[in-house]
Scaffold this active site. Structure first.
Site, mmCIF file in Angstrom:
data_model
loop_
_atom_site.group_PDB
_atom_site.id
_atom_site.type_symbol
_atom_site.label_atom_id
_atom_site.label_comp_id
_atom_site.label_asym_id
_atom_site.label_seq_id
_atom_site.Cartn_x
_atom_site.Cartn_y
_atom_site.Cartn_z
ATOM 1 N N CYS A 69 89.897 -56.759 38.383
ATOM 2 C CA CYS A 69 91.035 -57.294 39.138
ATOM 3 C C CYS A 69 91.907 -58.240 38.320
ATOM 4 O O CYS A 69 92.929 -58.721 38.800
ATOM 5 C CB CYS A 69 90.523 -57.966 40.399
ATOM 6 S SG CYS A 69 89.509 -56.820 41.348
ATOM 7 N N HIS A 126 94.839 -65.917 43.372
ATOM 8 C CA HIS A 126 94.068 -64.673 43.418
ATOM 9 C C HIS A 126 93.742 -64.395 44.889
ATOM 10 O O HIS A 126 93.905 -63.278 45.349
ATOM 11 C CB HIS A 126 92.809 -64.797 42.557
ATOM 12 C CG HIS A 126 92.060 -63.512 42.453
ATOM 13 N ND1 HIS A 126 92.636 -62.365 41.970
ATOM 14 C CD2 HIS A 126 90.788 -63.174 42.802
ATOM 15 C CE1 HIS A 126 91.756 -61.377 42.013
ATOM 16 N NE2 HIS A 126 90.632 -61.840 42.521
ATOM 17 N N GLU A 140 88.425 -70.875 44.171
ATOM 18 C CA GLU A 140 89.736 -70.949 43.507
ATOM 19 C C GLU A 140 90.491 -72.189 43.992
ATOM 20 O O GLU A 140 91.078 -72.933 43.212
ATOM 21 C CB GLU A 140 90.566 -69.697 43.790
ATOM 22 C CG GLU A 140 91.931 -69.733 43.092
ATOM 23 C CD GLU A 140 92.816 -68.537 43.420
ATOM 24 O OE1 GLU A 140 92.523 -67.831 44.405
ATOM 25 O OE2 GLU A 140 93.805 -68.331 42.699
ATOM 26 N N LYS A 178 98.219 -61.200 48.827
ATOM 27 C CA LYS A 178 97.225 -60.183 49.233
ATOM 28 C C LYS A 178 97.106 -60.135 50.754
ATOM 29 O O LYS A 178 96.614 -59.165 51.320
ATOM 30 C CB LYS A 178 95.862 -60.473 48.603
ATOM 31 C CG LYS A 178 95.826 -60.215 47.098
ATOM 32 C CD LYS A 178 94.429 -60.350 46.529
ATOM 33 C CE LYS A 178 94.394 -60.062 45.042
ATOM 34 N NZ LYS A 178 94.862 -61.206 44.220
ATOM 35 N N HIS A 188 94.528 -55.995 48.319
ATOM 36 C CA HIS A 188 94.127 -56.264 46.947
ATOM 37 C C HIS A 188 94.342 -55.003 46.109
ATOM 38 O O HIS A 188 93.633 -54.016 46.289
ATOM 39 C CB HIS A 188 92.656 -56.691 46.940
ATOM 40 C CG HIS A 188 92.180 -57.224 45.628
ATOM 41 N ND1 HIS A 188 92.952 -57.197 44.491
ATOM 42 C CD2 HIS A 188 90.997 -57.809 45.280
ATOM 43 C CE1 HIS A 188 92.257 -57.739 43.493
ATOM 44 N NE2 HIS A 188 91.086 -58.113 43.940
ATOM 45 N N PHE A 196 85.683 -58.853 38.700
ATOM 46 C CA PHE A 196 84.241 -58.602 38.576
ATOM 47 C C PHE A 196 83.859 -58.686 37.096
ATOM 48 O O PHE A 196 84.621 -58.273 36.223
ATOM 49 C CB PHE A 196 83.880 -57.212 39.118
ATOM 50 C CG PHE A 196 83.706 -57.153 40.622
ATOM 51 C CD1 PHE A 196 83.907 -58.256 41.427
ATOM 52 C CD2 PHE A 196 83.318 -55.956 41.226
ATOM 53 C CE1 PHE A 196 83.732 -58.183 42.813
ATOM 54 C CE2 PHE A 196 83.142 -55.875 42.611
ATOM 55 C CZ PHE A 196 83.349 -56.981 43.398
#
Lengths: 77, 419
Positions: free
Chosen positions: B169, B310, B321, B342, B347, B407
């Protein structure tokens, strides 16, 4: 036009995204219809599926024009 | 080091088949989420996604406008989205007709997180059911991640660096950051940079759901499912699409009178070195990524007016975050705004960092920041942070920060400013 020719041309139009008028029997897949060697492999697979015939690699390599394909398929039907 | 500016934008998203339509819908607080239509998801825990809309929809995507019929048949949708977004960006920059000399110095860095998952899935079924002789001869190069860069370079004759980032991502943000460095280091003068994704297929939805990453509690109200920072958030909503920007060396852009959107001034990268899916419990990777970008930019925290987070809407990720942003900004929190787009488009995985960087650039251009939808009940830790709930907000925007985390514990931050 034979039934085989009709079905072959339909597959060619669909796979190569070319206009139907361009798919004459004399048309060369590579020179006239913008195919590359892998497109021909894919076309041969589609012919095999459509007509339930097997087209071995050595025969497939000799298929250069739309007519070559029609003739080979007719000879196996 | 040479300066790098953004001179073109391109996007395919669940809220539009181009940049301006998407932006208009984002600012109007629309949601791109709906029930999955690509396949029958009846038996799936997650039955919703933010799909790119089909032809006929108010803002549907017509692939035939940008991509040859033959290529569309041969490649996975993420490549089609990437080619279309790159084409829009190049047109926007006025660079579709570069000379050979220019094209030798123009390249591509367009990546993806997962690549051609739908095609891998469907051809695996062909292999299993019909045997190896029926697998498409276009299977491999129609699924490979670097084939957006490959296809785009062939379409436009771009002979400079040909690169593709794969960092889950964080892909979109890393792609832009890496490409900006290639220009700064004099490897190229022009780079098409960004990311694309299209993984809304049975194995994609099942896989992410099994990893407990997707929202599963809002199947009957899909537009409510992506709710970053809200106490009732329960996972992300999968999106798809592509974002591509044209990066250009500043003096060259100035000399040709190009429209300059922004300058890429800061790029930070870090690794969590902690866990494959869970973020570091103290958000240290996120913090270091932002800190590095800030240091490189030469700006101070007081200059950053907007952060595109994010913020995926997962219980753990959003909190960490937020914590990292609060620690970094400290006393400057009060003057900045932060939101997660998002909440509107889901996403986009490998495309996320690219489309979100474009939203940052448009925030700079229009002096407005996009909203965080569905933030009905902010979690306790949101106190003191302007998360732009529900509606867009007109405000001064001088510099922007975009965060992307992936990830594997891979983090990227970009800072851009008006020129």
């Amino acid at each position: 036009m034979s039934e085989t020719a009709d079905r072959v041309k339909k597959i060619v139009v669909e796979h190569l995204g070319v206009e139907a008028e361009k798919v004459t029997e004399d048309a060369s897949f590579i020179d006239d219809l913008g195919a590359d060697s892998l497109d021909i492999v894919e076309l041969v697979m589609a012919f095999e599926e459509e007509f339930s015939v097997e087209i071995p690699d050595d025969a497939a390599e000799k298929i250069a024009t739309v007519k070559d394909a029609i003739d080979y398929i007719d000879s196996k039907l | 080091m040479r300066r790098v500016v953004v001179t073109g934008l391109g996007m395919i998203s669940p809220l539009g088949a181009d940049v301006e339509t998407t932006w208009k819908n984002i600012l109007a607080s629309k949601s791109g989420a709906a029930q999955i239509t690509r396949f029958d998801a009846t038996d799936y825990k997650c039955r919703i996604a933010c799909e790119v809309k089909p032809v006929g929809h108010e803002y549907g995507f017509d692939a035939s406008l940008e991509v040859d019929h033959k290529i569309q048949r041969q490649v996975d949708p993420f490549i089609v989205f990437g080619i279309a977004a790159a084409s829009e960006a190049l047109r926007d920059a006025g660079l579709t007709d570069m000379t050979e000399e220019e094209r030798l110095r123009a390249g591509c860095s367009i990546g993806s997180g997962i690549g051609g998952l739908p095609g891998i899935e469907s051809e695996s079924l062909v292999l299993a059911n019909k045997g190896p002789g029926r697998v498409s001869p276009h299977f491999v190069h129609g699924r490979l991640i670097n084939l957006i860069s490959g296809q785009v370079s062939i379409k436009y004759g771009l002979m400079g660096p040909n690169h593709a980032v794969v960092t889950a991502c964080s892909t979109g943000a890393h792609s832009i950051g890496d490409a900006a460095r290639m220009i700064a280091m004099d490897d190229a003068d022009v780079m098409l940079a960004g990311g694309a994704e299209s993984a809304i297929c049975p194995i994609g939805i099942a896989g992410f759901a099994q990893a407990r990453a997707l929202s599963t509690g809002f199947n009957d109200t899909p537009e409510k499912a992506s709710r970053p920072y809200d106490v009732n958030r329960d996972g992300f909503v999968m999106g798809e699409g592509a974002g591509v920007v044209v990066l250009e060396e500043y003096e060259r852009a100035k000399a040709r009178g190009a429209k300059i959107y922004a300058e890429v001034v800061g790029y930070g990268l870090s690794g969590d070195a902690y866990h494959v899916t869970a973020p570091h419990p103290e958000g240290s990777g996120a913090y270091r990524s932002m800190e590095m970008a800030l240091k490189k930019s030469g700006l101070s925290l007081a200059d950053i007016d907007y952060v595109n987070a994010h913020g995926t809407s997962t219980p753990l990720g959003d909190e960490l975050e937020l914590g990292a942003v609060k620690r970094l900004f400290g006393g400057h929190l009060a003057t900045m705004s932060m939101s997660s787009t998002k909440s509107a488009i889901g996403h986009l995985l490998g495309g996320a960092g690219a489309v979100e960087s474009i939203f940052c650039i448009l925030a700079l251009r229009d002096q407005i920041v996009p909203p965080t939808l569905n933030l009905d009940e902010p979690s306790e830790s949101c106190l003191g942070v302007d998360l732009v709930p529900h509606v867009a907000k007109q405000r001064k925007v001088r510099a922007v920060l975009n965060n992307s985390f992936g990830f594997g514990g891979t983090n990227a931050s970009l800072i851009m400013k008006a020129i």
